[in-house]
Scaffold this motif. Sequence first.
Motif, PDB file in Angstrom:
ATOM      1  N   ALA A  35       0.861  -1.183   0.000  1.00  0.00           N
ATOM      2  CA  ALA A  35       0.000   0.000   0.000  1.00  0.00           C
ATOM      3  C   ALA A  35       0.898   1.233   0.000  1.00  0.00           C
ATOM      4  N   VAL A  36       0.743   2.070  -1.019  1.00  0.00           N
ATOM      5  CA  VAL A  36       1.539   3.288  -1.129  1.00  0.00           C
ATOM      6  C   VAL A  36       1.144   4.246  -0.003  1.00  0.00           C
ATOM      7  N   ASP A  37       2.138   4.881   0.594  1.00  0.00           N
ATOM      8  CA  ASP A  37       1.870   5.914   1.605  1.00  0.00           C
ATOM      9  C   ASP A  37       1.575   7.206   0.830  1.00  0.00           C
ATOM     10  N   TRP A  38       0.398   7.232   0.251  1.00  0.00           N
ATOM     11  CA  TRP A  38       0.081   8.292  -0.700  1.00  0.00           C
ATOM     12  C   TRP A  38      -0.430   9.544   0.003  1.00  0.00           C
ATOM     13  N   SER A  39      -0.066  10.697  -0.543  1.00  0.00           N
ATOM     14  CA  SER A  39      -0.703  11.943  -0.102  1.00  0.00           C
ATOM     15  C   SER A  39      -0.785  12.853  -1.328  1.00  0.00           C
ATOM     16  N   PRO A  40      -1.690  13.828  -1.312  1.00  0.00           N
ATOM     17  CA  PRO A  40      -1.816  14.686  -2.490  1.00  0.00           C
ATOM     18  C   PRO A  40      -0.495  15.370  -2.811  1.00  0.00           C
ATOM     19  N   PRO A  41      -0.227  15.562  -4.095  1.00  0.00           N
ATOM     20  CA  PRO A  41       1.050  16.155  -4.485  1.00  0.00           C
ATOM     21  C   PRO A  41       1.162  17.612  -4.058  1.00  0.00           C
ATOM     22  N   MET A  42       2.394  18.100  -4.003  1.00  0.00           N
ATOM     23  CA  MET A  42       2.625  19.527  -3.766  1.00  0.00           C
ATOM     24  C   MET A  42       2.311  20.271  -5.062  1.00  0.00           C
ATOM     25  N   GLY A  43       1.881  21.490  -4.948  1.00  0.00           N
ATOM     26  CA  GLY A  43       1.688  22.325  -6.135  1.00  0.00           C
ATOM     27  C   GLY A  43       0.352  22.079  -6.816  1.00  0.00           C
ATOM     28  N   VAL A  63       7.425  16.325  -6.260  1.00  0.00           N
ATOM     29  CA  VAL A  63       6.150  16.926  -5.848  1.00  0.00           C
ATOM     30  C   VAL A  63       5.130  15.842  -5.507  1.00  0.00           C
ATOM     31  N   ARG A  64       5.229  14.686  -6.158  1.00  0.00           N
ATOM     32  CA  ARG A  64       4.250  13.634  -5.871  1.00  0.00           C
ATOM     33  C   ARG A  64       4.531  12.951  -4.542  1.00  0.00           C
ATOM     34  N   SER A  65       5.796  12.679  -4.262  1.00  0.00           N
ATOM     35  CA  SER A  65       6.122  11.960  -3.020  1.00  0.00           C
ATOM     36  C   SER A  65       6.213  12.904  -1.833  1.00  0.00           C
ATOM     37  N   ARG A  66       6.344  14.187  -2.108  1.00  0.00           N
ATOM     38  CA  ARG A  66       6.618  15.179  -1.058  1.00  0.00           C
ATOM     39  C   ARG A  66       7.933  14.890  -0.341  1.00  0.00           C
ATOM     40  N   ILE A  67       8.787  14.144  -0.986  1.00  0.00           N
ATOM     41  CA  ILE A  67      10.112  13.894  -0.418  1.00  0.00           C
ATOM     42  C   ILE A  67      11.070  14.895  -1.057  1.00  0.00           C
ATOM     43  N   LEU A  68      11.685  15.718  -0.235  1.00  0.00           N
ATOM     44  CA  LEU A  68      12.629  16.702  -0.759  1.00  0.00           C
ATOM     45  C   LEU A  68      14.035  16.109  -0.752  1.00  0.00           C
ATOM     46  N   PRO A  69      14.853  16.512  -1.719  1.00  0.00           N
ATOM     47  CA  PRO A  69      16.224  15.998  -1.747  1.00  0.00           C
ATOM     48  C   PRO A  69      16.936  16.221  -0.409  1.00  0.00           C
ATOM     49  N   GLN A  70      17.744  15.236  -0.028  1.00  0.00           N
ATOM     50  CA  GLN A  70      18.488  15.285   1.227  1.00  0.00           C
ATOM     51  C   GLN A  70      19.885  15.802   0.943  1.00  0.00           C
ATOM     52  N   ILE A  71      20.246  16.884   1.592  1.00  0.00           N
ATOM     53  CA  ILE A  71      21.555  17.495   1.341  1.00  0.00           C
ATOM     54  C   ILE A  71      22.372  17.504   2.623  1.00  0.00           C
ATOM     55  N   ASN A  72      23.616  17.033   2.523  1.00  0.00           N
ATOM     56  CA  ASN A  72      24.569  17.138   3.635  1.00  0.00           C
ATOM     57  C   ASN A  72      25.322  18.438   3.449  1.00  0.00           C
ATOM     58  N   THR A  73      25.517  19.193   4.489  1.00  0.00           N
ATOM     59  CA  THR A  73      26.167  20.485   4.268  1.00  0.00           C
ATOM     60  C   THR A  73      26.909  20.995   5.489  1.00  0.00           C
ATOM     61  N   GLY A  74      27.811  21.939   5.250  1.00  0.00           N
ATOM     62  CA  GLY A  74      28.427  22.687   6.339  1.00  0.00           C
ATOM     63  C   GLY A  74      27.527  23.861   6.703  1.00  0.00           C
ATOM     64  N   ILE A  75      27.723  24.429   7.891  1.00  0.00           N
ATOM     65  CA  ILE A  75      26.913  25.567   8.324  1.00  0.00           C
ATOM     66  C   ILE A  75      27.846  26.752   8.570  1.00  0.00           C
ATOM     67  N   ALA A  76      27.565  27.861   7.894  1.00  0.00           N
ATOM     68  CA  ALA A  76      28.371  29.070   8.072  1.00  0.00           C
ATOM     69  C   ALA A  76      27.739  29.953   9.148  1.00  0.00           C
ATOM     70  N   GLY A  77      28.587  30.699   9.857  1.00  0.00           N
ATOM     71  CA  GLY A  77      28.076  31.685  10.797  1.00  0.00           C
ATOM     72  C   GLY A  77      27.405  32.812  10.027  1.00  0.00           C
ATOM     73  N   LYS A  78      26.316  33.344  10.601  1.00  0.00           N
ATOM     74  CA  LYS A  78      25.570  34.332   9.824  1.00  0.00           C
ATOM     75  C   LYS A  78      26.225  35.713   9.833  1.00  0.00           C
ATOM     76  N   VAL A  79      27.145  35.915  10.771  1.00  0.00           N
ATOM     77  CA  VAL A  79      27.838  37.197  10.817  1.00  0.00           C
ATOM     78  C   VAL A  79      29.082  37.102   9.951  1.00  0.00           C
ATOM     79  N   ALA A  80      29.262  38.085   9.050  1.00  0.00           N
ATOM     80  CA  ALA A  80      30.433  38.105   8.188  1.00  0.00           C
ATOM     81  C   ALA A  80      31.684  37.995   9.031  1.00  0.00           C
ATOM     82  N   GLY A  81      32.624  37.143   8.605  1.00  0.00           N
ATOM     83  CA  GLY A  81      33.881  37.017   9.322  1.00  0.00           C
ATOM     84  C   GLY A  81      33.925  35.886  10.326  1.00  0.00           C
ATOM     85  N   THR A  82      32.779  35.245  10.618  1.00  0.00           N
ATOM     86  CA  THR A  82      32.743  34.216  11.657  1.00  0.00           C
ATOM     87  C   THR A  82      33.423  32.931  11.206  1.00  0.00           C
TER      88      THR A  82
END
Lengths: 489, 505
Positions: A54-62, A438-457
């Motif tokens: 059974a598909v875990d269905w939900s209405p698409p995005m958009g 949009v159909r699965s409502r699964i967004l791509p999974q991204i691994n990333t670094g996090i920058a400080g929001k203040v310039a120079g951090t």
Amino acid sequence: MTPSQDVTPAPRTGAGSPSPVSLHGLLTHEPVVVTAGAELFAATLRAQAVRTEAVDWSPPMGEVTALDRVMADPRREGANQSAVARMLAAGAELVDVRPAREALGLAPDQFLHAGPPLAWERASGPMRGALIGAAVFEGLATTPEQAEAALAQGQISLDSCHHHGAVGPMAGVISPSMWMFELSDPVHGGRAFCSLNEGLGKVLRYGAYGPDVLARLRWMTDVLGPLLASAVRRHGPVDVKAILAAMLAMGDEGHNRNRAGTMMLLRELLGELIESPAPTADVAAAVRFVAANDHFFLNLSMPACKLATDAARDIPGSTVVVAMARNGTDFGIQVSGTGDQWFSGPAAVPDGLYLGGYGPSDANPDIGDSAITETAGIGGFAMASAPAIVRLVGGSVSDAIGATERMYEITVTENPAYQIPVLDFRGTPTGIDVTRVVRSRILPQINTGIAGKVAGTGQVGAGLVNPPAECFTAALDALAAAAPTWVEE
Amino acid sequence: MTDGFDHVEIRTGAYYDSVSLMQVSAQVTGVPGVRVALVAMATELNLAMAADAGFTIGTTPGPADLLIAIRAADQPSAQDAVTATTAALEALTARRHQAGTMGPGPLAPAHTTGAAVQRQAADLALVSVPGRYAFAEAMDALEHGVSVMVFSDNVPAAAEVRLKAEAASRGLLVLGPDAGTAVIGGVGLGFANVVQPGPVGIVAASGTGAQHLMCLLDEAGVGITGCLGVGGRDLSAAVGAATTLEAMTAFDADPATQLIVVVSKPADPVVAATVRAAAATLATPVLLALLGEGHDDLSAVAERAVEMIRGSRPSWPVWTPPGPPHASAGAGGGLRGLFVGGTLADEAMVIAAAGLGRIDSNIPLRPGWALGQASGSEMLTALRRCAHWVLDLGEDRFTQGRPHPMIDPGARLPWLTDALEDPGTGVVLLDLVLGHGSHPDPAGVLAPTVAGTSVPVLVSLVGTAADPQDRARQITTLTSAGAEVFLSNAAAARRAVALIEGSRS
């Protein structure tokens, strides 16, 4: 011998081989059924002991009318198959290392940055910090204040790396004097460029621009770049795709973990580096610098991925994503069937772990072109191959496997060149399909670094992030507008 | 110097990876009163970070030493934080020593039809999502190489045409949209009865019609190779019998199928001619049964099919309540039909109208017999003014926002109660559909309302002895409540007419 073996089976009668018009033999055997919708019908099938999912269905995005129009586009499936075929076929060889002014033809007052196009006014802290640092580094200003004024007055032209065949991690700022890796796709003839990785902590790409940052950049320009250039030229093309394939089997995923890749690159070039006529102290410093920076290979992984996704560009009707990139303010995607158009939404703050005393309130929204790795099917998509990093978000190995499994739901194909040992060497999920997202409502999974929001951090953490959903619904609308009319709406 | 209480500690000989330690830091930062918690290996980078944060580190530790730097509101909070740090580190160590649990756990269900098809190597999809979303799921199924049954209704005709063209180009089949019933490879899909395997292949543009036919055949000892519901619009001019033609060809190619029965409501004449012409080219005989006025009813179709297979005509069972049978209708003399199956309601009206004349309905035989758009109590008032009426309670206006009465037989009770109280009522005619998907005990829901009435209640039962509801028990429940039970819907309708006409004479 058992008596039963003496029994001659009754001659087979009846059906014989199913004819091509008999619906692939559907009428003559118990089907395996997938249900989407009412749970009742899945329950009645289970009551009949029929294998059922059974598909875990939900209405698409958009807009569903847009989705239908794109789903009905007779070009879509073939276009997507050809997009992913080109993505998989693309090669990636490191062929040269050159200053950006030469490699990309950058004028002295021309800078590139990560993500979709961005004006100074909307630039985030780390993006501003990196641009300020680059302006001082290039001698266009003598102080950060002067640099800021010059940038605010538009004295330095800014454009997306992606518009110039380049990619840059985090702020991704490329200025004319920076040395670039130059990669070639021998199959389709593409070229892609990326700067040299500075290491971790307070570095330009995370928005830091202190004297130590600029000193390191100068050393990279004066010593590291030329050394690598001479080594690569003497070595001949380095097969970056082969290293990527090998490193996935060694616990890397090519975005947030490039440890094995870095070592393999160094191993590949070590002989040529040692043979260099440069002073031994310089060679030793360069080798130590690369060896001490687990992310050094990221700046090769990224352009290799760009070569693959660029090969899939501009196929009419294709719903395959060919770029995902963030400038610290906006998250933008580009899709094969809609040319160079960006579909953007506000970049989210990654969910992750923080260095030292930093916390989520110190974090800048998502930034960098490095999501090109996920676009090409590695990075977060290959999380199952990198169990060592899954705890970045307090996850377990099974979470990592689950993340990769989810990505198979939004991708068109699997990459036989990039295999995941723990999934029985299944190929990485490749070719993000806007309709599947949009159909699965699964967004791509991204691994990333996090920058400080203040310039120079600089860097404050690392974690996981998803693109905003509106990138995909906007892309869907544009794909629908480009699709043939099929039904009165 | 910053406010608060600083605790700085170096532990030697304890190595943890940075990711684990970031987790520990995050955990300890959550301890009440803690402002900053830095639990990290004492690398240069981390030491510099601690220094930047204002911590004073007396000694010179190395990268294999563990740095614990905590700033809290006061000393007790800092002590709590140290305790929490120690506990978190011990937990890390314990986890290291646990047996390996690596490997995928049970997969979460897929989110799209195509993904599930691929994962299961499935060969059929059953789509019953709301109609406006059905196209994408059905298209996805076809692209993943499987035939699809679309139970959903309210799918635009253009979408149906596009899906069926796509299916044809791939050698696949689209059943529906609005296909309620199928039996494929012995498996019932949607609403379907449990019938024996046998020589008849059913192609049906009507769900309850197909169920009725397969139950009658089963009763006569004739099984089916399969039943393919094609959707109510397949024989329209727009769709051009796309699925019907494919389904006939598929049954023709199946050596086990000796007779193909095609059941449809009145079709577009051009399309009907196409189907006839196609039937003539097949090696397997085709019984084309167009329902409606001037045509055979389903029972007659079943009789002809049984005769073609077995050489003799069957008769259909009737189960009567104990005691003498009703001799005539109730004093009001009006026919009251409450159906859950549209085809069964239509068939009953065709038979009854031949004897009784005008029958008002929400699915009228003639445009002038339409009940209008009233609902609820207005509808009840409107019905009281009609001599004879038949309602299809499975029609859209009755199923908005609530389950179909095949799933929820209780939906029929208010109408039934009113009909039994109505002085104009002569006979109440009901259908009762068993099989997969239907309510587990529909007779049990209806019986208390039926019991005790003096008006004849006739039930047309669509079901087989093998259905999960236990047909024998369903019949006993109904007859004990005083209802007459018919396996043939046409026979029930004729009995109703006879009772009404009997009380007139």
